[in-house]
Motif scaffolding. Structure first.
Motif, PDB file in Angstrom:
ATOM      1  N   HIS A  52       0.806  -1.225   0.000  1.00 31.20           N
ATOM      2  CA  HIS A  52       0.000   0.000   0.000  1.00 31.20           C
ATOM      3  C   HIS A  52       0.838   1.273   0.000  1.00 31.20           C
ATOM      4  CE1 HIS A  52      -3.931  -1.707   0.096  1.00 31.20           C
ATOM      5  NE2 HIS A  52      -3.666  -2.450   1.165  1.00 31.20           N
ATOM      6  N   ASP A  53       1.949   1.259   0.644  1.00 31.03           N
ATOM      7  CA  ASP A  53       2.797   2.448   0.696  1.00 31.03           C
ATOM      8  C   ASP A  53       3.564   2.553  -0.625  1.00 31.03           C
ATOM      9  OD1 ASP A  53       4.065   4.675   1.547  1.00 31.03           O
ATOM     10  OD2 ASP A  53       5.390   3.652   2.966  1.00 31.03           O
ATOM     11  N   ASP A  54       3.133   3.477  -1.489  1.00 33.04           N
ATOM     12  CA  ASP A  54       3.700   3.578  -2.836  1.00 33.04           C
ATOM     13  C   ASP A  54       5.167   3.989  -2.843  1.00 33.04           C
ATOM     14  OD1 ASP A  54       1.328   2.830  -3.961  1.00 33.04           O
ATOM     15  OD2 ASP A  54       0.609   4.886  -4.226  1.00 33.04           O
ATOM     16  N   GLU A  55       5.582   4.792  -1.872  1.00 35.24           N
ATOM     17  CA  GLU A  55       6.947   5.310  -1.882  1.00 35.24           C
ATOM     18  C   GLU A  55       7.972   4.260  -1.479  1.00 35.24           C
ATOM     19  OE1 GLU A  55       6.405   8.420   0.861  1.00 35.24           O
ATOM     20  OE2 GLU A  55       5.353   9.717  -0.536  1.00 35.24           O
ATOM     21  N   GLN A  59      11.165  -1.052  -1.664  1.00 31.25           N
ATOM     22  CA  GLN A  59      12.174  -1.274  -0.625  1.00 31.25           C
ATOM     23  C   GLN A  59      11.699  -2.309   0.389  1.00 31.25           C
ATOM     24  OE1 GLN A  59      11.409   1.851  -1.670  1.00 31.25           O
ATOM     25  NE2 GLN A  59      13.306   2.251  -2.757  1.00 31.25           N
ATOM     26  N   ASN A  60      10.398  -2.316   0.703  1.00 34.77           N
ATOM     27  CA  ASN A  60       9.856  -3.309   1.629  1.00 34.77           C
ATOM     28  C   ASN A  60       9.984  -4.719   1.045  1.00 34.77           C
ATOM     29  OD1 ASN A  60       9.159  -1.351   3.460  1.00 34.77           O
ATOM     30  ND2 ASN A  60       7.040  -1.217   2.773  1.00 34.77           N
TER      31      ASN A  60
END
Length: 101
Positions: A52-55, A59-60
């Motif tokens: 969900h975190d586009d930025e 990296q995740n």
């Protein structure tokens, strides 16, 4: 005198062969996971929240790839220990064959 021999010759040889295969397989998997191989994406334990975190989504996912790769390397080191133990058992079994009772 206490004997350190606790495996028979066939079990020790089987453990040695399986540990060699385990080290090779897990080392290769660890390399492929740390290089972020796209084929192994199904084996990476990511959730919907990681995406969900586009930025930082990429990296995740890369962090999870590295974590699984390090786990493979740790398992390979455990197999090295088991292989060493099996090798010692093979050597003790060979030495036992040459002893005269």
């Amino acid at each position: 005198m206490a004997s350190l021999l606790f495996c028979g010759p066939k079990l020790a040889a089987c453990g040695l062969v399986l540990s060699i295969w385990g080290v090779i397989m897990l080392a290769m998997l660890g390399i492929f996971f740390t290089t972020h191989s796209a084929v192994l994406i199904e084996d990476v334990p990511f959730t919907e929240e990681d995406m969900h975190d586009d930025e930082t989504a990429l990296q995740n996912i890369y962090k999870l790839y590295n974590q699984v790769g390090y786990n493979c390397f740790i398992a390979a080191v455990i197999y090295v220990g088991i292989g060493f133990l099996s090798f010692c058992q093979v050597r003790l079994n060979k030495r036992k064959e040459y002893l005269v009772h």
